[in-house]
Motif scaffolding. Structure first.
Motif, mmCIF file in Angstrom:
data_model
loop_
_atom_site.group_PDB
_atom_site.id
_atom_site.type_symbol
_atom_site.label_atom_id
_atom_site.label_comp_id
_atom_site.label_asym_id
_atom_site.label_seq_id
_atom_site.Cartn_x
_atom_site.Cartn_y
_atom_site.Cartn_z
ATOM 1 N N SER A 13 0.827 -1.212 0.000
ATOM 2 C CA SER A 13 0.000 0.000 0.000
ATOM 3 C C SER A 13 0.862 1.264 0.000
ATOM 4 N N GLY A 14 2.175 1.089 0.125
ATOM 5 C CA GLY A 14 3.086 2.230 0.058
ATOM 6 C C GLY A 14 3.557 2.750 1.404
ATOM 7 N N MET A 15 3.134 2.109 2.488
ATOM 8 C CA MET A 15 3.555 2.556 3.819
ATOM 9 C C MET A 15 4.701 1.676 4.333
ATOM 10 N N LYS A 16 5.432 2.214 5.308
ATOM 11 C CA LYS A 16 6.422 1.415 6.021
ATOM 12 C C LYS A 16 5.720 0.561 7.061
ATOM 13 N N VAL A 17 6.413 -0.501 7.472
ATOM 14 C CA VAL A 17 5.820 -1.496 8.368
ATOM 15 C C VAL A 17 6.408 -1.376 9.766
ATOM 16 N N GLY A 18 5.516 -1.180 10.742
ATOM 17 C CA GLY A 18 5.928 -1.220 12.138
ATOM 18 C C GLY A 18 5.214 -2.356 12.851
ATOM 19 N N LEU A 19 5.965 -3.100 13.675
ATOM 20 C CA LEU A 19 5.380 -4.193 14.458
ATOM 21 C C LEU A 19 5.481 -3.840 15.933
ATOM 22 N N ALA A 20 4.330 -3.907 16.623
ATOM 23 C CA ALA A 20 4.281 -3.492 18.026
ATOM 24 C C ALA A 20 3.980 -4.676 18.927
ATOM 25 N N ILE A 21 4.571 -4.636 20.136
ATOM 26 C CA ILE A 21 4.255 -5.663 21.141
ATOM 27 C C ILE A 21 3.868 -5.014 22.463
ATOM 28 N N LYS A 22 2.856 -5.609 23.093
ATOM 29 C CA LYS A 22 2.398 -5.180 24.407
ATOM 30 C C LYS A 22 3.401 -5.659 25.469
ATOM 31 N N PRO A 23 3.302 -5.115 26.680
ATOM 32 C CA PRO A 23 4.247 -5.535 27.734
ATOM 33 C C PRO A 23 4.260 -7.043 27.995
ATOM 34 N N GLY A 24 3.134 -7.704 27.831
ATOM 35 C CA GLY A 24 3.095 -9.138 28.123
ATOM 36 C C GLY A 24 3.599 -10.034 27.005
ATOM 37 N N THR A 25 3.965 -9.461 25.879
ATOM 38 C CA THR A 25 4.406 -10.262 24.729
ATOM 39 C C THR A 25 5.927 -10.376 24.711
ATOM 40 N N GLU A 26 6.400 -11.592 24.523
ATOM 41 C CA GLU A 26 7.847 -11.833 24.477
ATOM 42 C C GLU A 26 8.441 -11.255 23.199
ATOM 43 N N VAL A 27 9.582 -10.626 23.319
ATOM 44 C CA VAL A 27 10.210 -10.037 22.138
ATOM 45 C C VAL A 27 10.685 -11.113 21.164
ATOM 46 N N GLN A 28 11.030 -12.274 21.707
ATOM 47 C CA GLN A 28 11.492 -13.353 20.824
ATOM 48 C C GLN A 28 10.384 -13.819 19.877
ATOM 49 N N ASP A 29 9.125 -13.545 20.239
ATOM 50 C CA ASP A 29 8.017 -13.882 19.334
ATOM 51 C C ASP A 29 8.143 -13.149 18.001
ATOM 52 N N LEU A 30 8.904 -12.047 18.002
ATOM 53 C CA LEU A 30 9.040 -11.232 16.790
ATOM 54 C C LEU A 30 10.175 -11.694 15.889
ATOM 55 N N GLU A 31 10.985 -12.610 16.397
ATOM 56 C CA GLU A 31 12.223 -12.957 15.697
ATOM 57 C C GLU A 31 11.996 -13.280 14.218
ATOM 58 N N LYS A 32 10.947 -14.037 13.954
ATOM 59 C CA LYS A 32 10.726 -14.443 12.559
ATOM 60 C C LYS A 32 10.165 -13.325 11.683
ATOM 61 N N TYR A 33 9.834 -12.191 12.283
ATOM 62 C CA TYR A 33 9.240 -11.088 11.520
ATOM 63 C C TYR A 33 10.137 -9.867 11.382
ATOM 64 N N VAL A 34 11.197 -9.792 12.168
ATOM 65 C CA VAL A 34 11.975 -8.548 12.202
ATOM 66 C C VAL A 34 12.494 -8.179 10.815
ATOM 67 N N SER A 35 12.856 -9.176 10.029
ATOM 68 C CA SER A 35 13.428 -8.885 8.710
ATOM 69 C C SER A 35 12.430 -8.195 7.779
ATOM 70 N N ILE A 36 11.144 -8.338 8.043
ATOM 71 C CA ILE A 36 10.155 -7.685 7.171
ATOM 72 C C ILE A 36 9.682 -6.344 7.735
ATOM 73 N N ALA A 37 10.171 -5.967 8.911
ATOM 74 C CA ALA A 37 9.712 -4.734 9.556
ATOM 75 C C ALA A 37 10.715 -3.596 9.368
ATOM 76 N N ASP A 38 10.186 -2.380 9.264
ATOM 77 C CA ASP A 38 11.046 -1.192 9.268
ATOM 78 C C ASP A 38 11.301 -0.733 10.697
ATOM 79 N N VAL A 39 10.292 -0.939 11.544
ATOM 80 C CA VAL A 39 10.345 -0.464 12.930
ATOM 81 C C VAL A 39 9.748 -1.535 13.828
ATOM 82 N N VAL A 40 10.357 -1.725 14.995
ATOM 83 C CA VAL A 40 9.717 -2.532 16.037
ATOM 84 C C VAL A 40 9.411 -1.609 17.216
ATOM 85 N N LEU A 41 8.156 -1.639 17.661
ATOM 86 C CA LEU A 41 7.705 -0.809 18.782
ATOM 87 C C LEU A 41 7.554 -1.670 20.030
#
Ligand code: DX5
Ligand code: ZN
Length: 217
Positions: A109-137
């Motif tokens: 759609s032309g936007m950059k991708v940010g992936l956000a996690i709540k305090p209760g979510t483990e950061v390692q859950d993002l490992e498989k997605y970081v390469s497709i993200a511009d920003v991790v929140l």
């Protein structure tokens, strides 16, 4: 290396005066605007959606807009937000079944991708997605309201991301201000969201500069 950027959250600004409040923040040195979109389902609060963002874009032509999508179905708002002139679409991974697919749609759609996690979510859950993200929140409060206390125990997530992804844009959001910025900078965050600490300050420019200087050093 990654650039320090300060993105005020307008959640606790005078929303009936959003364009003027936003322009003031930009004039005072904000690098981007962080727009908190809530649907009353993913979080127990309600703010605004794409019609409001589009109106703001009509008055503020060039600033970088991030929408922080605290919504149950982020897929639903990709096209409307792209059409409204959003630059970075940051959505929570918790309610999303197929993060890769939604990320791809955001990018198409032309936007950059940010992936956000709540305090209760483990950061390692993002490992498989970081390469497709511009920003991790990494949220440093439970999403839903401005003016809450900063959760210092989220800093190991930021540090883990910085250690593993040296060039990633890492954003923190919630309770961040002059008192808590050191902690965020030390852990490796470079995109700093700050709501009440900036919006409520008598000298916004000073607070923004102070935080940027801490992140830069
Ligand atoms: C919380 C929002 C934050 C928040 C920031 O749900 O995502 O952006 O409003 O405000 P402060 O800095 O006051 O915590
Ligand atoms: Zn936010």
């Amino acid at each position: 290396s990654v650039q320090p950027k300060i993105g005020p959250s307008i959640l606790n600004a005078d929303l009936s005066n959003l364009a003027a409040e936003s322009q003031k923040l930009l004039d005072n040195g904000a690098d981007y605007l962080h727009l908190d979109v809530m649907d009353g389902t993913f979080v127990p609060n309600l703010t605004f959606g794409h019609p409001m963002v589009k109106s703001l874009r009509n008055k503020i032509k060039t600033a970088f807009f991030e929408t922080h999508m605290m919504v149950q179905n982020p897929e639903q708002w990709i096209e409307p937000m792209a059409d409204a002139g959003v630059n970075l679409y940051t959505f929570h991974v918790e309610p999303v079944q197929d993060v890769v697919r939604v990320s791809r749609q955001v990018r198409e759609s032309g936007m950059k991708v940010g992936l956000a996690i709540k305090p209760g979510t483990e950061v390692q859950d993002l490992e498989k997605y970081v390469s497709i993200a511009d920003v991790v929140l990494v949220m440093t409060v439970e999403p839903g309201f401005g003016g809450q206390s900063f959760m210092a125990d989220m800093m190991p997530k930021v540090k883990w991301l910085r250690d593993n992804y040296p060039s990633l844009d890492i954003e923190v959001d919630g309770g961040v201000g002059p008192k808590t910025i050191h902690c965020c900078a030390e852990a490796g965050a470079n995109m700093i969201v700050s709501g009440t600490a900036v919006v409520g300050a008598s000298d916004q420019a000073q607070v923004i500069k102070e935080m940027r200087d801490v992140v830069r050093s």
